[in-house]
Write a protein that holds these residues in place. Structure first.
Motif, short mmCIF file in Angstrom:
data_model
loop_
_atom_site.label_atom_id
_atom_site.label_comp_id
_atom_site.label_asym_id
_atom_site.label_seq_id
_atom_site.Cartn_x
_atom_site.Cartn_y
_atom_site.Cartn_z
N LEU A 76 0.62 -1.10 0.14
CA LEU A 76 -0.10 -0.12 -0.13
C LEU A 76 0.78 1.27 0.05
O LEU A 76 1.81 1.43 0.79
N GLY A 77 0.68 2.20 -0.79
CA GLY A 77 1.35 3.51 -1.07
C GLY A 77 0.66 4.39 -0.03
O GLY A 77 -0.43 4.30 -0.09
N MET A 78 1.55 5.20 0.80
CA MET A 78 0.82 6.03 1.60
C MET A 78 1.59 7.36 1.09
O MET A 78 2.99 7.54 0.89
N ASP A 79 0.76 8.71 1.15
CA ASP A 79 1.42 9.98 0.98
C ASP A 79 1.16 10.90 2.11
O ASP A 79 0.17 10.60 2.88
N ALA A 80 2.01 11.79 2.31
CA ALA A 80 1.78 12.73 3.25
C ALA A 80 1.39 14.10 2.47
O ALA A 80 1.95 14.30 1.61
N PRO A 81 1.13 14.95 3.65
CA PRO A 81 0.94 16.27 3.06
C PRO A 81 1.89 16.94 2.46
O PRO A 81 1.75 17.73 1.56
N GLU A 82 3.17 16.68 2.69
CA GLU A 82 4.18 17.31 2.14
C GLU A 82 4.78 16.61 0.87
O GLU A 82 5.77 17.25 0.15
N GLY A 83 3.82 15.96 0.28
CA GLY A 83 4.31 15.08 -0.79
C GLY A 83 5.33 13.72 -0.86
O GLY A 83 5.53 13.11 -1.48
N GLU A 84 5.70 13.35 0.41
CA GLU A 84 6.63 12.30 0.58
C GLU A 84 5.62 10.88 0.58
O GLU A 84 4.70 11.10 0.56
N ALA A 210 0.64 18.28 -13.63
CA ALA A 210 -0.88 18.26 -13.86
C ALA A 210 -1.54 17.42 -12.78
O ALA A 210 -2.40 17.59 -12.65
N MET A 211 -0.83 16.44 -12.60
CA MET A 211 -1.61 15.21 -11.84
C MET A 211 -1.62 15.75 -10.32
O MET A 211 -0.59 16.22 -9.89
N LYS A 212 -2.84 15.62 -9.81
CA LYS A 212 -2.67 16.13 -8.07
C LYS A 212 -3.72 15.10 -7.57
O LYS A 212 -3.87 13.80 -8.13
N GLY A 213 -3.61 15.06 -6.21
CA GLY A 213 -4.02 14.14 -5.20
C GLY A 213 -2.81 13.04 -5.04
O GLY A 213 -1.77 13.28 -4.96
N PRO A 214 -3.65 11.83 -4.52
CA PRO A 214 -2.61 10.68 -3.88
C PRO A 214 -1.44 10.47 -4.92
O PRO A 214 -1.74 10.31 -6.22
N LEU A 215 -0.47 10.37 -4.65
CA LEU A 215 0.91 10.06 -5.39
C LEU A 215 1.23 11.13 -6.65
O LEU A 215 2.05 10.75 -7.40
N GLY A 216 0.37 12.19 -6.59
CA GLY A 216 0.61 13.15 -7.65
C GLY A 216 2.03 13.69 -7.69
O GLY A 216 2.57 13.71 -8.82
N ALA A 217 2.61 13.98 -6.54
CA ALA A 217 4.16 14.46 -6.48
C ALA A 217 5.07 13.34 -7.01
O ALA A 217 6.30 13.89 -7.41
#
Length: 344
Positions: A76-84, A210-217
């Motif tokens: 499972l991929g998890m993302d944080a508000p900072e984009g990590e 252009a991609m936003k949201g989960p894993l966008g960064a």
């Protein structure tokens, strides 16, 4: 007056209890926080008995983190508000148990089915992961490990360890591993949390996507194959069957200026020019500034039928109908590729 005193007493009691919890968690090791957080999350969600044993904390580099995920299990991929980006790894026994408790209300001791994991498996596993991560973050608030959690929440299922390896962008990772027992030992499996130890600035320096949201960064790290299509040719079936290694196909002189980018499934992504940039082959989206190329790029497909049934092919051996191959001037494609226009 009595009601006011009772209300004040209740507020004071809650403050004292909060202070006690904060004091108790001030020195709580991450291993203990993980065990408590997952146990309480399972009990709250489904009244499920969950016990974490042999919890260990280790530090791994990128190669070590990828090797851990290669051991198998649902990633499972998890993302944080900072984009990590972090990861959670659940083995098949745990996934089966969490699916059963949410589907049937019980956990069985049956051997888990050997099958590919699905997004449904990921969603049901995330139903435990997210509340457990929230509890761990609260328990470790003010500690270095609490800062490392950084609000990580479930983002998406990662299909393979190889794909997960392409998303590893931190220099080192903090890994918490545990053996987990469900429903008094009816299911016994392992889980692991893989979190970046420190930010390395990759998210901040990434291009504007252009991609936003989960894993966008991290979209720029994903493998997205595209095919460059120079042109389409209508040829007779007889000509197609007669082709052999070493034969040359005549291409229109406008091919390089009317190229297309298509997905592996054939969907059109963009039109533009094929050229070179810094010694590498390159594709400029939207065509070049040359009028000839611009005109050919505007409607390169209009003259070509989209479906085979719309194409009127000459019958093999019909002398009254010209072969489309003969209508096109020959193009030395090798020489053309060597003299690609510079797109800089």
């Amino acid at each position: 007056m009595n009601a006011q005193n009772a209300a004040n007493s209740d507020v004071l009691r809650r403050k004292v209890e909060a202070g006690r919890r904060a004091a108790a968690s001030a020195g709580m090791p991450p291993e203990k926080a993980l065990a408590r957080a997952f146990a309480r999350a399972a009990e709250t969600q489904w009244n499920l008995a969950l016990v974490c044993r042999d919890v260990r904390k280790v530090r791994l580099d990128q190669a070590g983190a990828e090797a851990l995920m290669e051991e198998g299990g649902l990633i499972l991929g998890m993302d944080a508000p900072e984009g990590e980006l972090g990861f959670a790894l659940f083995d098949r026994a745990l996934v089966a148990g969490l699916t059963e408790i949410q589907t049937f209300g019980i956990v069985t001791p049956q051997s888990p089915e050997e099958r590919a994991f699905t997004d449904t498996d990921a969603a049901m596993t995330a139903a435990l992961l997210d509340p457990a991560m929230m509890r761990m973050e609260a328990m470790l608030e003010g500690q270095k490990m609490g800062a490392a959690l950084r609000g990580f929440r479930y983002a998406a299922r990662i299909e393979t360890a190889r794909i997960a390896g392409t998303l590893l962008d931190a220099e080192s990772y903090v890994v918490l591993r545990a053996q987990v027992e469900l429903a008094g030992g009816r299911r016994i499996g392992r889980l692991a949390l893989i979190l970046p130890e420190a930010a390395n600035g990759a998210a901040a320096s990434a291009p504007d996507l252009a991609m936003k949201g989960p894993l966008g960064a991290h979209a720029h790290l994903l493998h997205a194959p595209l095919e460059a299509v120079l042109c389409r040719l209508n040829i007779s079936l007889a000509s197609l069957q007669s082709l052999k290694p070493g034969d040359s196909l005549p291409l229109p002189v406008t091919a390089l200026g009317a190229a297309e980018l298509r997905s592996p499934g054939g969907a059109l992504v963009a039109r533009g020019n094929l050229g070179r940039l810094n010694g590498q082959r390159a594709f400029r989206v939207g065509g070049s500034d040359e009028p000839g190329n611009r005109a050919s790029a505007e409607a390169p497909v209009a003259s070509q039928p989209e479906r085979v049934e719309d194409t009127e092919l000459p019958a093999p051996g019909d002398p009254g109908r010209a072969d489309p191959l003969a209508e096109l001037p020959p193009l030395d494609f090798g020489a053309a590729m060597a003299e690609l226009p510079n797109l800089s």
